[in-house]
Design an enzyme around this catalytic site. Structure first.
Site, PDB file in Angstrom:
ATOM      1  N   HIS A 122      92.290 -29.352  36.633  1.00 43.11           N
ATOM      2  CA  HIS A 122      92.528 -27.904  36.797  1.00 43.11           C
ATOM      3  C   HIS A 122      93.982 -27.735  37.221  1.00 43.11           C
ATOM      4  O   HIS A 122      94.319 -27.887  38.388  1.00 43.11           O
ATOM      5  CB  HIS A 122      91.597 -27.310  37.860  1.00 43.11           C
ATOM      6  N   HIS A 127      97.771 -25.483  36.702  1.00 46.39           N
ATOM      7  CA  HIS A 127      98.581 -24.366  36.200  1.00 46.39           C
ATOM      8  C   HIS A 127     100.003 -24.854  35.986  1.00 46.39           C
ATOM      9  O   HIS A 127     100.655 -25.322  36.928  1.00 46.39           O
ATOM     10  CB  HIS A 127      98.581 -23.211  37.198  1.00 46.39           C
ATOM     11  N   LYS A 149      87.972 -21.318  29.513  1.00 45.09           N
ATOM     12  CA  LYS A 149      87.981 -20.863  30.908  1.00 45.09           C
ATOM     13  C   LYS A 149      87.596 -19.393  30.989  1.00 45.09           C
ATOM     14  O   LYS A 149      88.231 -18.530  30.372  1.00 45.09           O
ATOM     15  CB  LYS A 149      89.376 -21.072  31.510  1.00 45.09           C
ATOM     16  N   HIS A 209      85.943 -19.529  36.962  1.00 42.45           N
ATOM     17  CA  HIS A 209      86.403 -19.149  38.296  1.00 42.45           C
ATOM     18  C   HIS A 209      85.293 -18.278  38.870  1.00 42.45           C
ATOM     19  O   HIS A 209      85.182 -17.096  38.545  1.00 42.45           O
ATOM     20  CB  HIS A 209      87.720 -18.377  38.222  1.00 42.45           C
ATOM     21  N   HIS A 216      87.147 -25.247  41.273  1.00 40.96           N
ATOM     22  CA  HIS A 216      87.685 -25.205  42.644  1.00 40.96           C
ATOM     23  C   HIS A 216      86.681 -24.664  43.669  1.00 40.96           C
ATOM     24  O   HIS A 216      86.913 -23.683  44.355  1.00 40.96           O
ATOM     25  CB  HIS A 216      88.992 -24.420  42.712  1.00 40.96           C
ATOM     26  N   ASP A 247      94.093 -27.309  41.016  1.00 34.01           N
ATOM     27  CA  ASP A 247      94.414 -25.880  41.005  1.00 34.01           C
ATOM     28  C   ASP A 247      95.823 -25.670  41.547  1.00 34.01           C
ATOM     29  O   ASP A 247      96.116 -24.664  42.188  1.00 34.01           O
ATOM     30  CB  ASP A 247      93.395 -25.069  41.803  1.00 34.01           C
TER      31      ASP A 247
END
Length: 338
Positions: free
Chosen positions: A13, A15, A96, A135, A169, A241
């Site tokens: 995960h 970004h 996602k 999420h 997460h 994350d």
């Protein structure tokens, strides 16, 4: 000196953002990880083959000669169907799903979880073997949002038993309990949620660089997550994350949500597992479980860590990392091909 050799570490995960931020942070992950699941919530989000392929190419250009596989994702849309997804099945590692407006760049996410509306996309994913990452937060009181979302996870798991669903997460004991009730539920756990509680974020002076979504929870939740990670729970895997934001957007009114941990994730995890005499389980948490759950074979890479202290830089470009300016007890000694 104590040392640990990790094979093909994975961050499931991550970004990477885009533009100059991508060029700053992507090499940091690509240096120490063999691959990562790349989040699609750009502006605009990654929703089709053209944008997915173009973003993957920008990532590869940003990392240069590093050995690293960007496992790509699409931003979930209810209108996805078998005809749309089938040609992309080999290029999309997961899709996602974001509840609309729940976190950074999620305004185009799902409003409501009507199974009839979502069914065509989820049935197509089930047939193609494309996992669904979520999420999982409601729009309720911030400390209860993840707990309130657990029934949604469970309803989806029951309705689509052939669909692998990854609870992203996770921060609560309730989410871990749901894993045991459904064979097709899995989870990622971040580094920061293994270390902090809400008290670390807002119990004294506000710590903007520890503010994230989902927000850190109670000590008992952290302990439950830590037990699962340390014991290498077979349905749990590491997902940082790691979410970079420029310093001026973190140290500001309307503080951006995200903790930047990518450059220090493996050393801090090694230190944490060593403190609990569980170093032998870190390989499973940061690689083996993810390879099995996602059915992936990452590029060969060996990362040797030692209990040699290192000082964390104050910044990487415009981004302030977790433990900025502090000394951590482990460091990466060598990265090599197998």
């Amino acid at each position: 000196m104590t040392e640990l050799l990790l094979h093909e570490p994975l961050d499931m995960h991550l970004h990477l953002r885009d533009g100059e931020m991508l060029r700053t942070v992507a090499p940091l992950s690509a240096h120490s990880f063999s691959g990562a699941l790349i989040m699609p919530n750009l502006i605009p989000p990654i929703t089709d083959a053209e944008s997915l392929r173009a973003y993957r190419q920008r990532i590869l250009e940003a990392i240069g000669d590093e050995i690293f596989e960007p496992y790509m994702t699409l931003f979930f849309k209810a209108e996805y169907d078998l005809d749309f997804l089938a040609p992309l099945a080999e290029e999309v590692t997961a899709i996602k799903l974001y509840p609309a407006g729940i976190t950074t760049n999620s305004e185009g996410g799902v409003s409501g979880f009507d199974l009839e509306t979502l069914s065509p996309a989820l049935e197509a994913m089930s047939k193609l073997g494309i996992p669904l990452c979520i999420h999982g937060e409601s729009s309720g009181f911030v400390m209860d949002r993840e707990k309130e979302f657990v029934p949604v996870y469970e309803a989806l798991a029951d309705a689509f038993p052939d669909l692998a669903i990854v609870m992203e997460h996770i921060t609560t004991a309730e989410s871990l309990e749901a894993l045991e009730r459904h064979p097709n539920l899995f989870a990622t756990i971040t580094l920061h949620h293994l270390l902090i509680t809400l008290d670390d974020v807002a119990g004294g002076m506000l710590q903007p660089h520890l503010f994230c979504k989902p927000i850190a929870k109670r000590p008992e939740d952290r302990e439950a997550l830590l037990r699962a990670a340390l014991e290498a729970h077979p349905k749990v895997m590491f997902g940082s994350d790691s979410a970079p934001h420029p310093r001026h957007t973190k140290e500001a009114p309307g503080c951006a949500a995200g903790v930047f941990t990518a450059p220090i994730a493996l050393p801090v995890l090694a230190e944490l597992f060593a403190q609990h005499d569980k170093l032998e389980n870190l390989q499973h948490f940061v690689s083996n479980n993810a390879q099995r759950i996602y059915d992936i074979t990452p590029p060969k890479k060996k990362v040797r860590l030692t209990d040699t202290p290192m000082k964390v830089p104050e910044r990487y470009g415009e981004v302030v990392p977790m433990f900025a300016g502090e000394e951590i007890g482990w460091s990466i000694a060598e990265v090599s091909e197998e």
